[in-house]
Design a protein around this motif. Structure first.
Motif, mmCIF file in Angstrom:
data_model
loop_
_atom_site.group_PDB
_atom_site.id
_atom_site.type_symbol
_atom_site.label_atom_id
_atom_site.label_comp_id
_atom_site.label_asym_id
_atom_site.label_seq_id
_atom_site.Cartn_x
_atom_site.Cartn_y
_atom_site.Cartn_z
ATOM 1 N N ILE A 102 0.869 -1.182 0.000
ATOM 2 C CA ILE A 102 0.000 0.000 0.000
ATOM 3 C C ILE A 102 0.903 1.228 0.000
ATOM 4 O O ILE A 102 1.939 1.249 0.655
ATOM 5 C CB ILE A 102 -0.980 0.002 1.200
ATOM 6 N N GLY A 103 0.528 2.227 -0.774
ATOM 7 C CA GLY A 103 1.366 3.425 -0.859
ATOM 8 C C GLY A 103 0.523 4.670 -1.016
ATOM 9 O O GLY A 103 -0.667 4.604 -1.338
ATOM 10 N N VAL A 104 1.160 5.795 -0.754
ATOM 11 C CA VAL A 104 0.480 7.076 -0.871
ATOM 12 C C VAL A 104 1.343 7.976 -1.750
ATOM 13 O O VAL A 104 2.551 8.087 -1.527
ATOM 14 C CB VAL A 104 0.280 7.688 0.528
ATOM 15 N N ALA A 105 0.729 8.592 -2.758
ATOM 16 C CA ALA A 105 1.484 9.456 -3.671
ATOM 17 C C ALA A 105 0.813 10.823 -3.777
ATOM 18 O O ALA A 105 -0.125 11.094 -3.035
ATOM 19 C CB ALA A 105 1.584 8.800 -5.041
ATOM 20 N N ASP A 106 1.266 11.650 -4.726
ATOM 21 C CA ASP A 106 0.818 13.050 -4.835
ATOM 22 C C ASP A 106 1.103 13.749 -3.504
ATOM 23 O O ASP A 106 0.213 14.291 -2.855
ATOM 24 C CB ASP A 106 -0.698 13.175 -5.103
ATOM 25 N N LEU A 107 2.345 13.710 -3.094
ATOM 26 C CA LEU A 107 2.705 14.169 -1.755
ATOM 27 C C LEU A 107 2.696 15.689 -1.644
ATOM 28 O O LEU A 107 3.010 16.389 -2.597
ATOM 29 C CB LEU A 107 4.101 13.643 -1.396
ATOM 30 N N SER A 108 2.317 16.160 -0.485
ATOM 31 C CA SER A 108 2.366 17.600 -0.228
ATOM 32 C C SER A 108 2.607 17.817 1.269
ATOM 33 O O SER A 108 2.662 16.856 2.042
ATOM 34 C CB SER A 108 1.054 18.256 -0.660
ATOM 35 N N ASP A 109 2.713 19.076 1.637
ATOM 36 C CA ASP A 109 2.941 19.432 3.028
ATOM 37 C C ASP A 109 1.842 18.854 3.921
ATOM 38 O O ASP A 109 0.661 18.915 3.569
ATOM 39 C CB ASP A 109 2.928 20.974 3.124
ATOM 40 N N GLY A 110 2.235 18.315 5.069
ATOM 41 C CA GLY A 110 1.252 17.699 5.954
ATOM 42 C C GLY A 110 0.334 18.692 6.654
ATOM 43 O O GLY A 110 -0.653 18.301 7.278
#
Ligand code: TTP
Ligand code: MG
Length: 431
Positions: free
Chosen positions: A378-386
């Motif tokens: 499982i992964g998370v993309a389109d990363l941005s500031d938390g």
């Protein structure tokens, strides 16, 4: 050029998007080339924050590669899930849009040509365009496969042009060299640049200056505010708030009292205030965790258990890095080494294990039909500031409670160590 020389383009008020000749505001056609594509704005020379978004991205690439499709309605999508990924602008006239079930799309537009997506190709084109963007400024922040923010502040001397002219030259370059069109939004912050790029699609170029920021937003529905999805839109509508003008008129502290952090965000964005910086693509494109099994697994319950652990791992890494992601991707490998990926895009970036897990579980449910798998990830993309991750969900209170519980578990772990607190409680119960 000497250091004391005036900054190129600073006094620019109008120019032609086709031949790039500067011109005067108020004239319908370019005196040099006759084109009607004039961009004119009092603040044109001062604005430097851009959002660029490709037009009907997947469909435009397929049309580029098969000119016989040029004048036909084209839909990209289908597959097991049977939904539209995107439709070209001809098909959109019939009402076809992204995420629509394919059977509905074909009811609306029976003549449409349907093609399956070729993600590898789209990824290649996306990267090519991104490389070109980085030639304009190092401050390029990709948001998804076909869109990015660019901060062109201070690039006038480098390009001998105002940011507006540099952007128009870029759009023309993409057309000639890549063979698809883009739309550009130019303004003084990210929120407005993104709104602008959507105002004149396809092949658009829109400018929002400081002077008209508040009045322009006033006429828009609340759903145009970044982070206001269907649920929140409904909640606001139930309280009689439908337009951004109504949010502008509301008292900021009152909104904060009623909606917490989200209320403050609504108040600020409604007035066109957005301090977020353009942060160039970090090294990490995605954060993921996966595991290969000793023996292949087909049991859904067992897979879900593993997914839970992996989601927690991904979330932990995101939180530690202070980032969040807007696309959740499930990865499976079959015993014959075929890789399947299933993705879901969220309205807001997340860093919560619970949210990542729930979406992963839904994606997994579509695949666990007795087949065996050798790997799960499982992964998370389109990363941005938390900082803007996981705004309180005003409608689904259970989700907000789960988020709060997760944060509580996080702080306990800070104190007592990672293994001291099990996340089981957060996940108990059926949601
Ligand atoms: P978008 O930029 O949202 O859409 P678009 O480029 O097709 O059209 P527009 O001119 O309005 O920008 O998304 C980029 C690509 O992402 C799109 O071509 C296909 C894919 N996509 C999906 O697969 N599913 C979706 O629900 C959406 C919105 C996009
Ligand atoms: Mg697009």
């Amino acid at each position: 050029m000497q250091p004391g020389d005036p900054i190129p383009g600073r006094t620019l008020k109008a120019f032609c998007r086709d031949c790039l000749a500067p011109t005067r505001p108020g004239i319908p056609r370019c005196p040099s080339c006759g084109s009607p594509r004039i961009v004119a704005h009092e603040e044109l020379g001062e604005l430097a924050l851009a959002h660029i978004d490709c037009d009907a991205f997947y469909a435009s690439i397929e049309k580029r590669d098969d000119p016989s499709l040029a004048d036909k309605p084209l839909i990209i999508g289908g597959g097991r899930r049977g939904v539209v990924s995107t439709a070209c602008y001809i098909a959109r006239i019939s009402g076809v849009h992204s995420a629509m079930p394919m059977f509905k799309a074909l009811e609306a537009c029976p003549d449409a040509v349907v093609l399956p997506p070729d993600m590898e190709k789209y990824g290649r084109v996306g990267r090519e365009i991104r490389t070109m963007m980085r030639e304009l400024t190092p401050l390029v922040e990709p948001i998804s496969i076909d869109e990015a923010f660019l901060d062109l502040t201070g690039t006038e001397r480098l390009h001998h042009a105002a940011p507006a002219e540099t952007l128009a030259r870029f759009a023309a370059r993409v057309e000639h060299e890549v063979g698809i069109t883009v739309s550009v939004g130019l303004s003084h912050n990210k929120f407005l640049a993104k709104i602008a790029s959507d105002m004149d699609k396809p092949r658009g170029f829109s400018v929002i200056g400081r002077a008209e920021t508040v009045s322009l937003l006033a006429g828009m529905p609340v759903s145009r505010i970044w982070g206001v999805g269907k649920a929140l839109e409904g909640k606001l509508a139930a309280e009689g708030i439908r337009t951004i003008a109504q949010l502008q008129a509301a008292d900021e502290t009152e909104l904060a009292k009623r909606y917490g952090a989200m209320g403050l965000r609504l108040a600020r964005l409604a007035r066109g205030r957005d301090e977020r910086k353009v942060t160039p693509d970090s090294e990490a494109k995605s954060v993921s965790a996966e595991t290969t099994f000793n023996t292949d697994i087909s049991d859904p319950a067992e897979l879900v258990k593993i997914l839970r652990r992996l989601s927690e791992k991904v979330s932990y890494r995101l939180k530690k890095a202070g980032i969040a992601g807007r696309t959740v991707t499930l990865k499976l490998k079959t015993p014959d080494f075929r890789t399947l990926t299933r993705s879901r895009q969220l309205a807001d970036p997340t860093q919560l294990a619970d949210r990542i897990f729930r979406i992963g579980r839904e994606l997994l449910a579509g695949e666990t039909d007795g087949r065996r798998f050798r790997l799960l990830g499982i992964g998370v993309a389109d990363l941005s500031d938390g900082a803007f991750a996981d705004p309180a969900d005003l409608v689904d209170e259970a989700a907000t409670r789960a988020a709060r519980a997760e944060h509580a578990v996080d702080s306990l772990r800070e104190k007592f160590g990672r293994d001291a607190v099990e996340l089981g409680l957060v996940w108990s119960g059926k949601r």
